[in-house]
Structure formats: structure tokens, C-alpha cells
Design a protein around this motif. Structure first.
Motif, PDB file in Angstrom:
ATOM      1  N   PHE A 110      -2.554   2.294 -14.480  1.00  0.00           N
ATOM      2  CA  PHE A 110      -2.183   1.055 -14.638  1.00  0.00           C
ATOM      3  C   PHE A 110      -1.937   0.737 -13.079  1.00  0.00           C
ATOM      4  O   PHE A 110      -2.332  -0.633 -12.696  1.00  0.00           O
ATOM      5  CB  PHE A 110      -0.816   0.787 -15.278  1.00  0.00           C
ATOM      6  N   ILE A 111      -1.409   1.572 -12.111  1.00  0.00           N
ATOM      7  CA  ILE A 111      -1.330   1.076 -10.723  1.00  0.00           C
ATOM      8  C   ILE A 111      -2.455   1.058 -10.027  1.00  0.00           C
ATOM      9  O   ILE A 111      -3.054   0.071  -9.481  1.00  0.00           O
ATOM     10  CB  ILE A 111      -0.580   2.361  -9.963  1.00  0.00           C
ATOM     11  N   GLY A 112      -3.715   1.867 -10.654  1.00  0.00           N
ATOM     12  CA  GLY A 112      -5.199   1.701 -10.013  1.00  0.00           C
ATOM     13  C   GLY A 112      -5.595   0.535 -10.406  1.00  0.00           C
ATOM     14  O   GLY A 112      -6.178  -0.188  -9.527  1.00  0.00           O
ATOM     15  N   LEU A 113      -5.366   0.248 -11.687  1.00  0.00           N
ATOM     16  CA  LEU A 113      -6.069  -0.987 -12.197  1.00  0.00           C
ATOM     17  C   LEU A 113      -5.364  -2.433 -11.325  1.00  0.00           C
ATOM     18  O   LEU A 113      -6.133  -3.225 -11.306  1.00  0.00           O
ATOM     19  CB  LEU A 113      -5.911  -1.326 -13.682  1.00  0.00           C
ATOM     20  N   ASN A 114      -4.097  -2.267 -11.375  1.00  0.00           N
ATOM     21  CA  ASN A 114      -3.499  -3.385 -10.709  1.00  0.00           C
ATOM     22  C   ASN A 114      -4.033  -3.579  -9.075  1.00  0.00           C
ATOM     23  O   ASN A 114      -4.084  -4.565  -8.637  1.00  0.00           O
ATOM     24  CB  ASN A 114      -2.125  -3.175 -10.500  1.00  0.00           C
ATOM     25  N   LEU A 115      -4.334  -2.486  -8.427  1.00  0.00           N
ATOM     26  CA  LEU A 115      -4.756  -2.484  -7.146  1.00  0.00           C
ATOM     27  C   LEU A 115      -6.188  -2.912  -7.191  1.00  0.00           C
ATOM     28  O   LEU A 115      -6.486  -3.709  -6.186  1.00  0.00           O
ATOM     29  CB  LEU A 115      -4.719  -1.232  -6.461  1.00  0.00           C
TER      30      LEU A 115
ATOM     31  N   PHE B 171       2.845   5.896  -3.294  1.00  0.00           N
ATOM     32  CA  PHE B 171       4.160   6.506  -3.243  1.00  0.00           C
ATOM     33  C   PHE B 171       4.175   6.798  -4.894  1.00  0.00           C
ATOM     34  O   PHE B 171       4.396   7.680  -5.399  1.00  0.00           O
ATOM     35  CB  PHE B 171       5.484   5.898  -2.980  1.00  0.00           C
ATOM     36  N   MET B 172       3.936   5.479  -5.678  1.00  0.00           N
ATOM     37  CA  MET B 172       4.155   5.593  -7.089  1.00  0.00           C
ATOM     38  C   MET B 172       2.880   6.491  -7.531  1.00  0.00           C
ATOM     39  O   MET B 172       3.245   6.953  -8.835  1.00  0.00           O
ATOM     40  CB  MET B 172       4.059   4.180  -7.520  1.00  0.00           C
TER      41      MET B 172
ATOM     42  N   THR C  28       3.736   9.528  -9.994  1.00  0.00           N
ATOM     43  CA  THR C  28       3.365   9.492 -11.306  1.00  0.00           C
ATOM     44  C   THR C  28       2.370  10.693 -11.747  1.00  0.00           C
ATOM     45  O   THR C  28       2.478  11.062 -12.809  1.00  0.00           O
ATOM     46  CB  THR C  28       2.633   8.278 -12.054  1.00  0.00           C
ATOM     47  N   LEU C  29       1.564  11.348 -10.638  1.00  0.00           N
ATOM     48  CA  LEU C  29       0.909  12.363 -10.929  1.00  0.00           C
ATOM     49  C   LEU C  29       1.599  13.572 -11.176  1.00  0.00           C
ATOM     50  O   LEU C  29       1.478  14.530 -11.908  1.00  0.00           O
ATOM     51  CB  LEU C  29      -0.123  12.514  -9.654  1.00  0.00           C
TER      52      LEU C  29
ATOM     53  N   PHE D 141       0.923  -1.357   0.049  1.00  0.00           N
ATOM     54  CA  PHE D 141       0.093  -0.061  -0.191  1.00  0.00           C
ATOM     55  C   PHE D 141       0.787   1.162   0.164  1.00  0.00           C
ATOM     56  O   PHE D 141       0.676   2.405  -0.634  1.00  0.00           O
ATOM     57  CB  PHE D 141      -0.794   0.147   1.222  1.00  0.00           C
ATOM     58  N   ALA D 142       1.836   1.107   0.878  1.00  0.00           N
ATOM     59  CA  ALA D 142       2.762   2.590   0.755  1.00  0.00           C
ATOM     60  C   ALA D 142       3.680   2.559  -0.757  1.00  0.00           C
ATOM     61  O   ALA D 142       3.573   3.737  -1.139  1.00  0.00           O
ATOM     62  CB  ALA D 142       3.923   2.421   1.835  1.00  0.00           C
TER      63      ALA D 142
END
Length: 66
Positions: A35-40, A13-14, A18-19, A8-9
């Protein structure tokens, strides 16, 4: 720290990095944020997370989610 907290950290952070890169460097960085959101999202339903697998091989203590 257990695997859950590390995942989660790292994801938080990523997302922030990326934002910032999308705002200052190129808007294409927002695709990596997505991509990070979809992976979560998929890991919430399937329990599969590539980072969690790496951390398990590094003998980090597991948490409730991974």
C-alpha cells in the motif's frame, strides 16, 4: 525539513517497519508495505499525498514535489 523530505523519510521508515513486522509477526504486514509503495507511485503521477496535505495544514515549508 520541508514536506518532500518528511514524506520520503516517513515512507522509508514505514516500509522498513512493515518489512520487519512482516518477517517477525505476520506476512499480512507485507500488504501494508505494498500500500505504501502504491501510494508513492500514484503520488508521483498525481501529486496527491495524504501526508503532504496534513503537513501543509501544520504549516511545514513546501518543497518541489508537494
Amino acid at each position: 525539513m520541508n514536506i518532500d523530505r518528511i514524506v520520503f523519510a516517513f515512507a522509508g521508515f514505514m516500509i522498513l517497519v512493515t518489512l520487519a513486522l512482516g518477517n517477525w509477526v505476520s506476512p499480512y504486514w507485507y500488504l501494508f508495505t505494498a500500500f505504501i509503495g502504491l501510494n508513492l507511485l500514484q503520488s508521483a503521477f498525481t501529486g496527491f499525498c495524504p501526508l503532504a496535505l496534513i503537513l501543509k495544514k501544520m504549516n511545514k515549508p513546501s518543497g518541489a514535489a508537494f
